[in-house]
Design an enzyme around this catalytic site. Sequence first.
Site, PDB file in Angstrom:
ATOM      1  N   LYS A  39       0.830  -1.200   0.000  1.00 58.21           N
ATOM      2  CA  LYS A  39       0.000   0.000   0.000  1.00 58.21           C
ATOM      3  C   LYS A  39       0.870   1.259   0.000  1.00 58.21           C
ATOM      4  CE  LYS A  39      -3.721  -2.059   2.798  1.00 58.21           C
ATOM      5  NZ  LYS A  39      -4.886  -1.810   1.935  1.00 58.21           N
ATOM      6  N   ARG A  68     -10.350 -11.499   1.592  1.00 64.14           N
ATOM      7  CA  ARG A  68     -11.212 -12.531   1.014  1.00 64.14           C
ATOM      8  C   ARG A  68     -10.531 -13.907   1.054  1.00 64.14           C
ATOM      9  NH1 ARG A  68     -11.394  -9.115  -4.380  1.00 64.14           N
ATOM     10  NH2 ARG A  68     -11.165  -7.567  -2.717  1.00 64.14           N
TER      11      ARG A  68
END
Length: 525
Positions: free
Chosen positions: A300, A374
């Site tokens: 990130k 996920r």
Amino acid sequence: MAASVVRGVDKINATARHKCIARSLLRRSFSSSMNLNKALVLGVYENDSSDSIDFTGTAKKFNEKVDGKIAELLLRVKKPLKGGKTRTLHGLDSEFSSVTVTCIGKKEEGYDELETVDKGRESIRAAVAKAVLELRELGENEIEVDPCGDTEASAEGCHLALFSYDELKAVKNRKPTVTVSCASRFSQDKGNIEKGWKKGIILADGQNLSRRLMEMPANLLTPTKFADIVKEQLSSKCEVIVRDKAWAESMKMGSFLSVARGSVEPPVFLEIEYKGKQSETPIALVGKGVTFDSGGISIKPSQGMDAMRGDMGGAACVAGTLHSISRLELPVHVKAFIPLCENMPSGSATKPGDVVTAMNGKTIQVDNTDAEGRLILADALCYSQQFNPSLILDMATLTGAIDVALGAGAAGVFTNSATMWDKLQQASIRTGDRVWRMPLFNHYTKKITKCQLADLNNIGGGRSAGACTAAAFLKEFVTNKNWLHLDIAGVMSNEGAVSYLGKGMSGRPTRTITEFINIISKESQ
């Protein structure tokens, strides 16, 4: 003398800082002679008339106790109080050094179809919160609070507002401790009022536990430490089982373990059971527990990365929900599943393009290691179904896309059950912590099943509909006909959207899930 105090305070037109200093000096001038730091919060309804004050029942009785002084002083100020506004009075009563009158909105406000909340309850939470915060700033350390016609909401408002995570600061820099109690002695229905007050505290405490976990720095809240805190908080009412990496390997949780590979911190899989009653089909709760998310190899940007200590918000909300439902002693059987790990870049980390295998045998091409939530949820959802749950509800700070879509206004909900959606929305109306249904179209499933190397791709192939393709990915690991996925990334933190929460991690939607389970428990009796 009291009237001159009110006029003096009302004439202060300086900055908010000057107002606070002036009020503090006034309070000290009275409390020094009475040696008091005790205050009272009273509610009034919004009233356009400058000739009358519409008190709550508690406020009316106290006004009578002080020979109508409150009404007299408030009416001297010709501008009526509007919703959420307050006035603090001093020297009215020998027991209280300060009495704050707070406007709780219009009388008999209820469900607002456009806002999808019970506005009356939300107004009470916000008004009471503002009053207790102002009194804390004045130095009051013991506050009695008007139940304001909804004791539960009143208790929630003040206990949520007074929360602060400052235990790592020097003692002198921490918020002062304030004891809050219900002014039930001014009511004829004292028993029910105190019962509602206790429930409101339990609901607020559950959310505050979620907030505390989300605020903790990632070096202090590792997966192992998270498990320790949950055991400490829940083991008196729940069974808490801590599974290690070897167990996850034995269960073939390759998707979950692929995320943990880059960190030196060992992964943990928490299994928690609350038996308010025995059932062959328990409610299953699943929470994403990434205690720090750097993005892995798909790292990130550095700006704002510190907030990724809160990427275990789903796990925190599951813990907070269990904290509340166990103390409310709801007659339900709940099993919770929390995969915990860090997502870090290293020589052993999963690389973009790697293929991993989930517990149900499906292969996943990991094209973006920052789409890691996920991956850990996939195995947790598979495992939860082994217990034949009546429904599965998972929570996760899953996508930035849901923040783009809904912001802090509501948590996004993806579900295959209209019935469960109706119950969840009903719960959110009561709590004021909104949810909003999003689509689970096959259109989005095609985005993640179109994959070069494996059965599934962990990203949808583009920027569009990121929250929807993430939900479609999770759907591939669910066979239960009552499944709800809550993407809570948009409500992870509070920057002023909810006035009674303050700035920082929000713990949303803990109270809504607690109320959702409460609704189910009542229907099953």
